[in-house]
Enzyme design. Structure first.
Site, mmCIF file in Angstrom:
data_model
loop_
_atom_site.group_PDB
_atom_site.id
_atom_site.type_symbol
_atom_site.label_atom_id
_atom_site.label_comp_id
_atom_site.label_asym_id
_atom_site.label_seq_id
_atom_site.Cartn_x
_atom_site.Cartn_y
_atom_site.Cartn_z
ATOM 1 N N SER A 245 3.277 -1.318 -15.547
ATOM 2 C CA SER A 245 3.823 -1.191 -14.192
ATOM 3 C C SER A 245 2.788 -1.790 -13.239
ATOM 4 O O SER A 245 1.694 -2.151 -13.653
ATOM 5 C CB SER A 245 4.034 0.277 -13.859
ATOM 6 O OG SER A 245 2.767 0.913 -13.773
ATOM 7 N N LYS A 246 3.136 -1.851 -11.978
ATOM 8 C CA LYS A 246 2.226 -2.409 -10.971
ATOM 9 C C LYS A 246 0.891 -1.661 -10.967
ATOM 10 O O LYS A 246 -0.170 -2.238 -10.949
ATOM 11 C CB LYS A 246 2.862 -2.315 -9.581
ATOM 12 C CG LYS A 246 3.757 -3.483 -9.268
ATOM 13 C CD LYS A 246 3.647 -3.823 -7.784
ATOM 14 C CE LYS A 246 4.087 -5.235 -7.483
ATOM 15 N NZ LYS A 246 5.405 -5.594 -7.935
ATOM 16 N N ARG A 247 0.997 -0.334 -10.991
ATOM 17 C CA ARG A 247 -0.209 0.484 -10.906
ATOM 18 C C ARG A 247 -1.119 0.237 -12.119
ATOM 19 O O ARG A 247 -2.320 0.389 -12.070
ATOM 20 C CB ARG A 247 0.194 1.952 -10.838
ATOM 21 C CG ARG A 247 -0.857 2.881 -10.282
ATOM 22 C CD ARG A 247 -0.303 4.305 -10.188
ATOM 23 N NE ARG A 247 0.402 4.681 -11.408
ATOM 24 C CZ ARG A 247 -0.187 5.117 -12.505
ATOM 25 N NH1 ARG A 247 -1.486 5.239 -12.552
ATOM 26 N NH2 ARG A 247 0.528 5.446 -13.575
#
Ligand code: GLU
Length: 482
Positions: A245-247
Site C-alpha cells: 500500500s502507499k504507507r
C-alpha cells in the site's frame, strides 16, 4: 570481456517510487561492479501518461540516493527518427505490418475473446492485406498502426539471469503494436531500438516486464540485433504477503527523504530487496555495494518490504554519525518544527541533539523529541497527573519536589553534570529515606513535561541548573493548585 552497459529507463508518468529506485540501484551497481557504464533514459513516448514533474522527481531521487549516470539522460521523444526507421525496415522485410482496424473492431474482438475465455490477442486480419491495398489506404490517410508480425509457428526462447531459461509458444504472443496511430513508437519498439543503439547488454528491470520479453526477442531478431542479457527482479510484497500500500512504500522516494530517512540507510535497505551477500553482514555503504553486489545472488522470491527494517537501519546510521554529522542532517528538521529564540543558542542546540541522537530513528522525530528543551519558561504548563508516580500521591510528589529543589540549590555548577548529579542525588534520596521512583519520576516529568524522555539527570544537565530549577518550581506549584 565485453564492457557491461546497463540502464535505468523510467517512464515519466509519476514520482520515482522505491520499486523504481531498486531497479535503478541494481542496474547502477551491476555497471559499477563490472567497471561498466550506467545510462539514464527517459522513456517519454506515451504522450497521454506524461507528467511534467516526473522527470525532476526521478532525477532528484537518484541523486539523493547517490547514483549518478555515465550517459544521459536521453529522451525517447527526441529520437523518433530512429524508431521510425526501424519500423520501416521491419515492414519492408516482412516482420511487421500496417493495421487499419478501428478501435470498435478491436474492442468487439477483445470482448468476444474474453467471453470465450481466450487471452485477448489481435486476430491478424490486416496481415492478409495485399501491398496494393495497403498503399491505397496509406494514400487515403487512413488511420493505422504498425504491428509486429509474430511467426505463426515455433517458439521464442531466452535466458533470464534471475528466472532461468524461458520458452514461449509463438501462438501465445500478440502481434504487438510497434508504432501507434499518432506516429509515436510504443515502449516495445523504442526499448529494443534504444537498448541496441546505446549498447545496453544487461537489461535489468521489474518482473512486470517479463511477459514482454518474447515480443522484444522477436524485434531484436527482426532487426538483426544481438540479444542482451536479461534480469527481471521480483516485485515486493508486504509482511502479510500482499501488494504494497502507499504507507508501505508504494509512495514517492522523496517522501522518505522528507520523513527523515538517510539516503545511506535507504540504499542499504533497498539493496537487500532481492539481493543478499550470502553471509550475515547487513550494513553496506554504496561503495561496498559497488564491490559486493552480484546479480548471481539476486533471487526469485518476492522480497518482503519491511518498514521496521528500514527504521532500524536508519536509527543505526544515525547513531553511527559523529555529533557534527548528526547536527548537519537534524538541524533542518528542528528548524522546521521548533520556533523558539533558544534555537539561536548553538551550544545548547548541540547538547540537546547529543542527548537525542540515541533515540531518533527518523529525523522528522527530532522536533518531537527535542521540543521540550525549547519551551520558554513562561509557557511551561503541567498536567498534575503526569507529575505523580503511580505508586505515590500528589502530596508526596509535591513534598518530594520541594525537598529536591532545596537540595539541588545546594549543588554547585561544577557538579551539575549527569554523572555527579546521579551519584549524589541517589545517595541523597537514600539518606532521606525516600524511594527513587517517588522522587525521580516527578523530577523527570517536571523537567521534560513528557511521559517519555531521557533520564532526569540527562535532562538536568542539558537544561542547566537555572532552567531546571525554574521547571521544578513551576511543576511544584501546579501540584499546589491542584
Ligand atoms: N519505461 C519502462 C518503465 O517505466 C521501462 C521498462 C524497461 O526497463 O525496459 O518501467
Amino acid at each position: 570481456m565485453e564492457k557491461v552497459v546497463t540502464r535505468f529507463a523510467p517512464s515519466p508518468t509519476g514520482n520515482l517510487h522505491i520499486g523504481g529506485a531498486r531497479t535503478a540501484l541494481f542496474s547502477y551497481l551491476w555497471a559499477k561492479k563490472n567497471k561498466g557504464k550506467f545510462i539514464l533514459r527517459i522513456e517519454d513516448t506515451d504522450q497521454d501518461r506524461y507528467v511534467e514533474s516526473a522527470e525532476n522527481s526521478i532525477i532528484k531521487g537518484l541523486k539523493w540516493l547517490g547514483m549518478d549516470w555515465d550517459d544521459g539522460p536521453y529522451h525517447q521523444s527526441e529520437r523518433l527518427d530512429l524508431y521510425n526507421a526501424a519500423a520501416k525496415k521491419m515492414v519492408e522485410e516482412g516482420n511487421a505490418y500496417y493495421c487499419f482496424c478501428s478501435q470498435d473492431r478491436l474492442k468487439e474482438m477483445r470482448e468476444k475473446q474474453v467471453a470465450n475465455k481466450q487471452a485477448p490477442k489481435y486476430d491478424g486480419l490486416c496481415k492478409s492485406l495485399s501491398p496494393e491495398e495497403v498503399e491505397e489506404k496509406l494514400k487515403n490517410k487512413e488511420k493505422h498502426v504498425i504491428r509486429l508480425k509474430v511467426p505463426e509457428q515455433g517458439s521464442v526462447e531466452f535466458h533470464d539471469e534471475v528466472r532461468g531459461d524461458i520458452k514461449i509458444d509463438c501462438k501465445d504472443i500478440d502481434d504487438q503494436v510497434l508504432v501507434k496511430s499518432d506516429g509515436f513508437p510504443t515502449y516495445h519498439l523504442a526499448v529494443v531500438v534504444d537498448d541496441n543503439d546505446m549498447g545496453v547488454n544487461w537489461v535489468i528491470r521489474g518482473e512486470e516486464w517479463l511477459p514482454s520479453v518474447p515480443k522484444h526477442v522477436l524485434i531484436y531478431k527482426a532487426l538483426g540485433y544481438e540479444l542482451p542479457n536479461f534480469a527481471h527482479l521480483s516485485l515486493f510484497i508486504n509482511k502479510g504477503g500482499g501488494k504494497l500500500s502507499k504507507r508501505e512504500g508504494a509512495t514517492s522516494l522523496l517522501n522518505y527523504r522528507d520523513q527523515g530517512y538517510l539516503p545511506e540507510a535507504v540504499v542499504n535497505f533497498i539493496s537487500f530487496l532481492g539481493w543478499n551477500p550470502k553471509d550475515t553482514r547487513e550494513i553496506f555503504s554504496m561503495k561496498e555495494l559497488e564491490q559486493e553486489f552480484d546479480l548471481k545472488n539476486v533471487n526469485k522470491a518476492n522480497p518482503i518490504f519491511d518498514t521496521d527494517k528500514l527504521d532500524y537501519l536508519n536509527g543505526l546510521y544515525i547513531r553511527n554519525f559523529s555529533l557534527d554529522e548528526f547536527e548537519k542532517v537534524a538541524l533542518p528538521f528542528m528548524e522546521r518544527d521548533i520556533k523558539s529564540d533558544l534555537m539561536a543558542d548553538k551550544g545548547y542546540v548541540k547538547s540537546v541533539l547529543a542527548l537525542e541522537q540515541e533515540r531518533v530513528k527518523k529525523l522528522d522525530e527530532v522536533g518531537k523529541y527535542t521540543k521540550l528543551f525549547f519551551t520558554p519558561d513562561d509557557q511551561l504548563r503541567y498536567d498534575p497527573e503526569l507529575l505523580v508516580w503511580k505508586k505515590s500521591t500528589p502530596e508526596e510528589a509535591k513534598d518530594n519536589l520541594e525537598k529536591i529543589i532545596e537540595y539541588f540549590k545546594t549543588i554547585d555548577e561544577q557538579q551539575w553534570n549527569r554523572g555527579d548529579l546521579e551519584e549524589n542525588t541517589i545517595n541523597w534520596i537514600k539518606e532521606q529515606g525516600l524511594k527513587n521512583g517517588d522522587v525521580l519520576w516527578p523530577v523527570r516529568a517536571a523537567l521534560s513535561g513528557e511521559k517519555a524522555s531521557p533520564s532526569p539527570f540527562e535532562l538536568a544537565e542539558v537544561l542547566g541548573k537555572k532552567r531546571s530549577l525554574i521547571r521544578l518550581e513551576k511543576a511544584k506549584s501546579s501540584l499546589q493548585k491542584g
